[in-house]
Design an enzyme around this catalytic site. Structure first.
Site, PDB file in Angstrom:
ATOM      1  N   ASN A   1       0.846  -1.199   0.000  1.00  0.00           N
ATOM      2  CA  ASN A   1       0.000   0.000   0.000  1.00  0.00           C
ATOM      3  C   ASN A   1       0.879   1.247   0.000  1.00  0.00           C
ATOM      4  OD1 ASN A   1       0.642  -0.899   2.618  1.00  0.00           O
ATOM      5  ND2 ASN A   1      -1.166   0.039   3.561  1.00  0.00           N
TER       6      ASN A   1
ATOM      7  N   GLU B   1       0.240   5.140   0.761  1.00  0.00           N
ATOM      8  CA  GLU B   1      -0.747   6.112   1.244  1.00  0.00           C
ATOM      9  C   GLU B   1      -0.388   7.551   0.885  1.00  0.00           C
ATOM     10  OE1 GLU B   1      -2.365   3.362   4.915  1.00  0.00           O
ATOM     11  OE2 GLU B   1      -1.394   5.253   5.385  1.00  0.00           O
TER      12      GLU B   1
ATOM     13  N   CYS C   1      -3.975   0.774  -2.687  1.00  0.00           N
ATOM     14  CA  CYS C   1      -3.823  -0.485  -1.964  1.00  0.00           C
ATOM     15  C   CYS C   1      -2.707  -1.338  -2.577  1.00  0.00           C
ATOM     16  CB  CYS C   1      -5.110  -1.284  -2.020  1.00  0.00           C
ATOM     17  SG  CYS C   1      -6.537  -0.469  -1.276  1.00  0.00           S
TER      18      CYS C   1
ATOM     19  N   GLU D   1      -2.853  -4.500  -3.452  1.00  0.00           N
ATOM     20  CA  GLU D   1      -3.320  -5.366  -4.532  1.00  0.00           C
ATOM     21  C   GLU D   1      -3.309  -4.618  -5.862  1.00  0.00           C
ATOM     22  OE1 GLU D   1      -4.693  -4.661  -1.573  1.00  0.00           O
ATOM     23  OE2 GLU D   1      -6.323  -6.067  -1.110  1.00  0.00           O
TER      24      GLU D   1
ATOM     25  N   CYS E   1     -10.271  -4.803  -0.430  1.00  0.00           N
ATOM     26  CA  CYS E   1     -11.376  -3.839  -0.394  1.00  0.00           C
ATOM     27  C   CYS E   1     -12.174  -3.942  -1.694  1.00  0.00           C
ATOM     28  CB  CYS E   1     -10.845  -2.416  -0.197  1.00  0.00           C
ATOM     29  SG  CYS E   1     -10.213  -1.622  -1.691  1.00  0.00           S
TER      30      CYS E   1
ATOM     31  N   CYS F   1     -10.347  -2.796  -4.936  1.00  0.00           N
ATOM     32  CA  CYS F   1      -9.379  -3.765  -5.467  1.00  0.00           C
ATOM     33  C   CYS F   1     -10.087  -4.930  -6.154  1.00  0.00           C
ATOM     34  CB  CYS F   1      -8.463  -4.263  -4.357  1.00  0.00           C
ATOM     35  SG  CYS F   1      -7.283  -2.984  -3.840  1.00  0.00           S
TER      36      CYS F   1
HETATM   37 ZN   LIG Z   1      -7.964  -2.195  -1.809  1.00  0.00          ZN
END
Ligand SMILES: [Zn+2]
Ligand SMILES: [Zn+2]
Ligand SMILES: [Zn+2]
Ligand SMILES: [Zn+2]
Lengths: 143, 143, 143, 143
Positions: free
Chosen positions: A51, A53, A62, A64, A96, A99
């Protein structure tokens, strides 16, 4: 608990190992929630992600999706499996919705390995994780 | 085909009507794919939304999220149901993964009405549309 | 310090008051950084917004964009000014790049009021905040 | 027209060549607007990216961010320059606001090469492209 997957034992072992390693590059100064991902393409190439940020949270990305855009930018668009890791010891880390949407764009049949910090895992296909997916087919119907 | 829902016949009729109306404000010059949404809060207030696109596609927003942030910005955080409309005549319009993620943040038990242009619909809960959801609970475990 | 703006004293006072009020509905359990926004359309309508976060950070939305999609969903696409508030006492709160992109889609000439907690402010146009903006014009050149 | 940059002639030539090549992996079936990016880290490593679109537009990602998350996932967080390419022949392709925000998280002083299809270009720093940036410093003031 885990469905059977499309990966060999070797592929599975590699995905599970690499998703843990991928976490170490996580840039997560806001959530303090490092996540790693390892993605296997149908051609057998492996890409890792973490990830990344941002002070403006919506601009974060993210692990993924990092792994998937990396693979796409190197010419791959069909994926066999992805494994996800976090530091949670009591829960399997699941992707999530955003993703899942990106996975669904490319491979509804790919296997998603959702792991715990101890290495145990659950698997589901993208199709199972995003039923009634809004996919490229819908956009084409619109024409 | 549709599961039973938590909405009364009156609420259902209102959601189905308002999600169609909401489409008319859609700003979708890039996809030419107008989408509308109508959201019912647990307090009985109704908010509508449309998709709002951007020349930089990642900065676009879906109709469902527009309706939800509208409601949150007016003080609501618990939702009973959302209805979604598009111009597709052969497919029930389903929410993208990102929108399911935003729904899951607030109400896993809310009903999602996925409609066709002729007004027919399918329903599922957010929980059914986003199994193994990554929810606020996960972030708390991290502390 | 502040450039002259296109707003009357009354409009300015209203924007500055309403952007502070808007913060109270902020859903920011992850950043603990509440932000409010007040948007004035060219037709003279005012819309407020707050940030709406998500356990999956990329699915969060900023206050400015919440106000803008709200206005668009009610039929407005031309904006005169937006005011932004946070609890920072030492810095003027400025819009993130994503929000500037959404503003640029609609009105490069709108005024952005960046405020401090004490109500003091700086103003700039979107054009000044996003020089060389990637706007709808670029997408049309592509056709 | 172009400011002086922090790159050597060799680095500049490499960035300009690689950002054109990167476009070929673009997944842009919705916009038909391929974009490429080449990113140089302060350690001298080069990463390329392309845009990766999605049927759900908000889940798309730009070329610039693809290159940046790739570099971060390989352990780099300080960037010297990024070059961007598109097929536009009459306009220099500039980064969207969201991408500027991601650049600002890591390196306000990095140079951005905005190119035309014929290889001509303009340069600016991130600081110039995102004045009054909302950066990590702001989040820390909040503590
Ligand atoms: Zn995600
Ligand atoms: Zn959506
Ligand atoms: Zn923002
Ligand atoms: Zn961008």
């Amino acid at each position: 608990m885990s469905h059977k997957t499309n990966c060999s034992k070797e592929e599975e072992a590699l995905l599970l190992e690499k998703c843990q390693e991928a976490k170490r590059h996580s840039y997560s100064p806001y959530s303090h929630f490092p996540v790693g991902a390892a993605l296997l393409t149908k051609e057998g190439k492996l890409y890792t992600g973490c990830n990344v940020e941002n002070a403006a949270y919506p601009t974060s990305l993210c692990a993924e999706r990092t792994a998937i855009v990396k693979a796409v930018s190197e010419g791959h668009r069909e994926f066999k499996a992805i494994a996800i890791s976090s530091n949670l010891s009591d829960s399997f880390i699941s992707p999530c919705g955003g993703c899942r949407q990106v996975m669904a764009e490319f491979s509804l049949d790919m296997t998603v390995y959702m792991t715990k910090a101890d290495g145990s895992f659950l698997t589901r296909t993208v199709d199972e994780l995003l039923p009634f997916a809004f996919t490229p087919v819908r956009m084409k119907e619109n024409r």
